[in-house]
Design an enzyme around this catalytic site. Structure first.
Site, PDB file in Angstrom:
ATOM      1  N   ALA A  84       5.654  15.573  17.098  1.00  0.00           N
ATOM      2  CA  ALA A  84       4.330  15.131  18.232  1.00  0.00           C
ATOM      3  C   ALA A  84       3.815  14.328  18.355  1.00  0.00           C
ATOM      4  O   ALA A  84       3.671  14.629  19.331  1.00  0.00           O
ATOM      5  CB  ALA A  84       3.589  15.806  17.107  1.00  0.00           C
ATOM      6  N   THR A  85       4.308  12.886  18.403  1.00  0.00           N
ATOM      7  CA  THR A  85       3.917  12.006  18.381  1.00  0.00           C
ATOM      8  C   THR A  85       4.837  11.936  19.771  1.00  0.00           C
ATOM      9  O   THR A  85       4.297  11.632  21.032  1.00  0.00           O
ATOM     10  CB  THR A  85       4.604  10.799  18.535  1.00  0.00           C
ATOM     11  OG1 THR A  85       4.150  10.689  16.535  1.00  0.00           O
ATOM     12  CG2 THR A  85       4.556   9.099  18.725  1.00  0.00           C
ATOM     13  N   ASN A 164      -6.201  15.279  11.625  1.00  0.00           N
ATOM     14  CA  ASN A 164      -5.400  15.269  10.798  1.00  0.00           C
ATOM     15  C   ASN A 164      -6.556  14.491   9.462  1.00  0.00           C
ATOM     16  O   ASN A 164      -6.263  14.848   8.102  1.00  0.00           O
ATOM     17  CB  ASN A 164      -4.499  14.255  11.053  1.00  0.00           C
ATOM     18  CG  ASN A 164      -4.848  12.969  11.825  1.00  0.00           C
ATOM     19  OD1 ASN A 164      -5.851  13.065  12.822  1.00  0.00           O
ATOM     20  ND2 ASN A 164      -4.846  11.817  11.474  1.00  0.00           N
ATOM     21  N   GLN A 192      -1.866  19.586  13.120  1.00  0.00           N
ATOM     22  CA  GLN A 192      -2.420  20.221  11.668  1.00  0.00           C
ATOM     23  C   GLN A 192      -3.079  21.933  11.902  1.00  0.00           C
ATOM     24  O   GLN A 192      -3.438  22.044  10.425  1.00  0.00           O
ATOM     25  CB  GLN A 192      -3.762  19.204  11.384  1.00  0.00           C
ATOM     26  CG  GLN A 192      -3.462  17.751  11.250  1.00  0.00           C
ATOM     27  CD  GLN A 192      -2.403  17.090  10.040  1.00  0.00           C
ATOM     28  OE1 GLN A 192      -2.473  18.178   9.031  1.00  0.00           O
ATOM     29  NE2 GLN A 192      -2.342  15.923   9.699  1.00  0.00           N
ATOM     30  N   SER A 212       4.794  20.028  15.338  1.00  0.00           N
ATOM     31  CA  SER A 212       5.708  19.217  14.277  1.00  0.00           C
ATOM     32  C   SER A 212       6.161  20.394  13.164  1.00  0.00           C
ATOM     33  O   SER A 212       5.584  21.151  12.998  1.00  0.00           O
ATOM     34  CB  SER A 212       4.614  17.947  14.301  1.00  0.00           C
ATOM     35  OG  SER A 212       5.479  17.351  13.115  1.00  0.00           O
ATOM     36  N   ALA A 213       7.119  20.430  13.076  1.00  0.00           N
ATOM     37  CA  ALA A 213       8.179  20.720  11.636  1.00  0.00           C
ATOM     38  C   ALA A 213       7.084  20.246  10.343  1.00  0.00           C
ATOM     39  O   ALA A 213       6.921  20.654   9.851  1.00  0.00           O
ATOM     40  CB  ALA A 213       9.052  21.271  11.739  1.00  0.00           C
ATOM     41  N   HIS A 214       6.854  18.780   9.927  1.00  0.00           N
ATOM     42  CA  HIS A 214       7.072  18.430   9.002  1.00  0.00           C
ATOM     43  C   HIS A 214       5.559  19.063   8.339  1.00  0.00           C
ATOM     44  O   HIS A 214       5.438  17.836   7.207  1.00  0.00           O
ATOM     45  CB  HIS A 214       7.182  17.124   8.709  1.00  0.00           C
ATOM     46  CG  HIS A 214       6.218  15.609   8.867  1.00  0.00           C
ATOM     47  ND1 HIS A 214       5.550  15.102   8.650  1.00  0.00           N
ATOM     48  CD2 HIS A 214       6.337  15.757  10.594  1.00  0.00           C
ATOM     49  CE1 HIS A 214       4.939  14.323   9.018  1.00  0.00           C
ATOM     50  NE2 HIS A 214       5.654  14.756  10.423  1.00  0.00           N
ATOM     51  N   THR A 253      20.882  15.327  23.074  1.00  0.00           N
ATOM     52  CA  THR A 253      21.281  16.261  22.455  1.00  0.00           C
ATOM     53  C   THR A 253      20.753  16.967  21.769  1.00  0.00           C
ATOM     54  O   THR A 253      19.880  16.281  20.870  1.00  0.00           O
ATOM     55  CB  THR A 253      22.524  15.398  21.479  1.00  0.00           C
ATOM     56  OG1 THR A 253      23.526  15.486  22.867  1.00  0.00           O
ATOM     57  CG2 THR A 253      23.488  16.787  21.095  1.00  0.00           C
ATOM     58  N   CYS A 338      -8.450  -1.344   2.609  1.00  0.00           N
ATOM     59  CA  CYS A 338      -7.520  -1.288   2.248  1.00  0.00           C
ATOM     60  C   CYS A 338      -6.442  -1.208   2.234  1.00  0.00           C
ATOM     61  O   CYS A 338      -5.390  -1.417   1.803  1.00  0.00           O
ATOM     62  CB  CYS A 338      -7.961  -1.599   0.428  1.00  0.00           C
ATOM     63  SG  CYS A 338      -9.296  -3.458   0.363  1.00  0.00           S
TER      64      CYS A 338
END
Lengths: 414, 148
Positions: A84-85, A164, A192, A212-214, A253, A338
């Site tokens: 996606a990026t 997200n 998302q 995005s796939a993941h 490719t 943090c």
């Protein structure tokens, strides 16, 4: 009974994964579909002159159909990317370059993913103008503000489908209509949302869409950009030069096993999304109601327009990272400074108007396909215990309990 | 001791000592801040994600007989203040003044991104001592501001 409960906990995989907005585990069915493409079906999809190439191309073509089907597109409108990026970058920079004679203004929102925000910053360096819309307290874009920001120079409106961090789902259809009324294209980062809630590029009026796939139980390192071909025919200038793959918009490719995996993930999502969303929203609601029973806990973002599997909750007077340390059996994420290198709390939560201390106190729970009810029950117990433990340690909680207004204290700059 | 995922990975490597203080914090609590024998230091800010309150009880021989803390912050901040209370007990006020943040860094093996937690603990000790001094008619000790 107690032994039964202990046994169930024993059977759970600890730590429990509740960070499905960061990434999802791959569905075994996806892996199975991918495997042959690593070994016997190893061909280059661009090798048009022999069997190996044809087999690989067949796999890619089938995946293209699977992806297209999930978002109501035609397979010719799918450009495969590395994720996606890359899709966000290609859409924003590609539209800016392609349509620069038409205008140089892009509108986006402050709660977008960094891939969109940073691509927009890049465009600004190239002389483009970008409006970053503020959002309302519930995280939704104000349509009147969007309308007011449109100019004759506006070529693109880029607003994410589902957020997200807080899961808020934007009124995409209305936003698209406003963009089109003023002659601009509408792009959405739907990373998302795709595979979680119904997304239809035609019903929603989407011209470009990143996915995005993941994030939907597929492999990492592969995604797609939907580019509308009809009414209007949208074009983007390639950002990667080379062999002219993907209709010249993205050379390189093709990642055949990854693409096959993305296709399979889309197919499964299309079949199971409805029941999965029902199951996950019920579990999410259970988690949310159990945790908001705790005093001074707040759900961040609009709860009526939200992805089914996300709850972002702030537990006032405890600090997110300290809290996560007490919940080490749970894999969640926090808006606390943090946890990031920047030492700044989440910009998304801050843009909802949350004070820094509430942003520091937030935990994002992201449920997924493999989350069980036992895991959610366990997460509730662990979280409650951790919040109570840390409040016992918190001077702010003590002051709150004594009725001291924390805003009346002059805090030393640190 | 198995501390689960926290120690297994480099990225979030809390030392065993940090985890010990975090899991079993010493001297959590509140002393009577109105008492002339008690000095209270409240440092940090909620917006920064760290607030420490450290209190000392001092006897007539200028010895710290008790110390308590409460901290809003990450694990390292909680551990730094817990350790500080341990060190303070039994020390004279003058010796307590000599506790340096780098001693805390060393003892807890804090990584560079967590050094500010030790700075805050040192500030809290000094603020508590100064509160005690002012309450008892002494001049506050000028603090070096180099940490900020």
């Amino acid at each position: 009974m107690r032994i039964f409960v202990l046994f169930k906990i024993y059977c759970m995989n600890i730590p429990i994964y509740l960070d499905n907005n960061a990434t999802t585990p791959m569905d075994p069915r996806v892996l199975e579909a991918m495997l042959p493409y690593f070994t016997n079906k190893f061909g280059n999809a661009a090798s048009r002159n022999h069997h190996f190439g044809w087999v690989a191309e067949e796999g890619v073509d089938y995946a293209r159909e699977q992806v297209a089907k999930l978002i109501g597109a035609s397979e010719k409108e799918i450009i495969f990317t590395s994720g996606a990026t890359e899709s966000d970058n290609l859409a924003i920079k590609g539209v800016f370059e392609m349509y620069k004679d038409k205008g140089n203004h892009i509108i986006t929102a402050v709660t977008e993913h960094k891939a969109v925000l940073d691509a927009c910053k890049h465009v600004e360096k190239l002389g483009g103008k970008v409006t970053y819309l503020a959002v309302k307290e519930d995280g939704l874009v104000d349509l009147a503000e969007l309308e007011a920001a449109m100019t004759p120079e506006t070529i693109l409106v880029s607003i994410m489908y589902g957020n997200n961090e807080i899961g808020v789902v934007q009124p995409v259809k209305e936003i698209a209509a406003i963009a089109h009324k003023h002659g601009a294209l509408f792009m959405t980062d739907a990373t998302q949302a795709v595979g979680k809630i119904p997304v239809d590029v035609n019903a929603d009026g989407i011209d470009l869409l990143a996915l995005s796939a993941h994030k939907m139980y597929g492999p990492k390192g592969v995604g797609a950009l939907y580019v509308r071909r009809k009414g209007p025919r949208v074009k983007v200038t390639a950002q990667m030069d080379g062999g002219g793959h993907e209709r010249g918009m993205r050379s390189g490719t093709l990642n055949v096993p990854g693409i096959v995996g993305l296709g399979k993930a889309c197919e499964i999502a299309g079949q199971e999304m409805e029941s999965e969303a029902k199951r996950l929203s019920a579990l999410r609601d259970k988690l949310q109601s159990a945790l908001t029973v705790l005093e001074e806990s707040y759900v961040n973002g609009n709860v009526d327009h939200r992805l089914p599997h996300v709850a972002n909750i702030s537990f006032k007077y405890v600090e997110g990272e300290g809290l996560m340390m007490a919940m080490k059996d749970l894999a969640v994420s926090s808006g606390s400074a943090c946890t990031s290198a920047s030492l700044e709390p989440s910009y998304v939560l801050k843009s909802l108007g949350l004070s820094d201390d509430l942003a520091h106190s937030s935990i994002r729970f992201g449920l997924g396909r493999f989350t069980t009810e036992e895991e959610v029950d366990y997460a509730i117990e662990v979280t409650k215990k951790a919040v109570n433990h840390l409040r016992e340690l918190s001077p702010l909680w003590e002051m709150f309990k004594e009725g001291i207004d924390l805003n009346s204290i002059e805090w030393a700059e640190h | 001791m198995d501390n689960g995922p926290w120690t297994k990975h480099k990225k979030m490597a809390y030392s065993d000592k940090v985890i010990d203080h975090y899991t079993n914090p010493r001297n959590v609590g509140t002393l009577d801040k109105a008492s002339a024998q008690v000095g209270t230091g409240l440092v940090g800010a909620p917006e920064c994600g760290d607030v420490m309150r450290l209190q000392i009880q001092v006897d007539e021989n200028n010895i710290i007989t008790d110390a308590k803390f409460k901290t809003f912050g990450c694990g390292s901040a909680i551990a730094s203040s817990s350790l500080a209370t341990e060190w303070l007990k039994g020390k004279s006020v003058d010796d307590a003044m000599k506790i340096d943040n780098m001693d805390i860094v060393e003892e807890l093996a804090l990584p560079p991104v967590k050094i500010h937690c030790s700075v805050l603990a040192e500030d809290a000790i000094k603020a508590a001592i100064n509160d005690f001094r002012v309450k008892n008619g002494m001049e506050p000790i000028e603090l070096e501001k180099s940490h900020h």
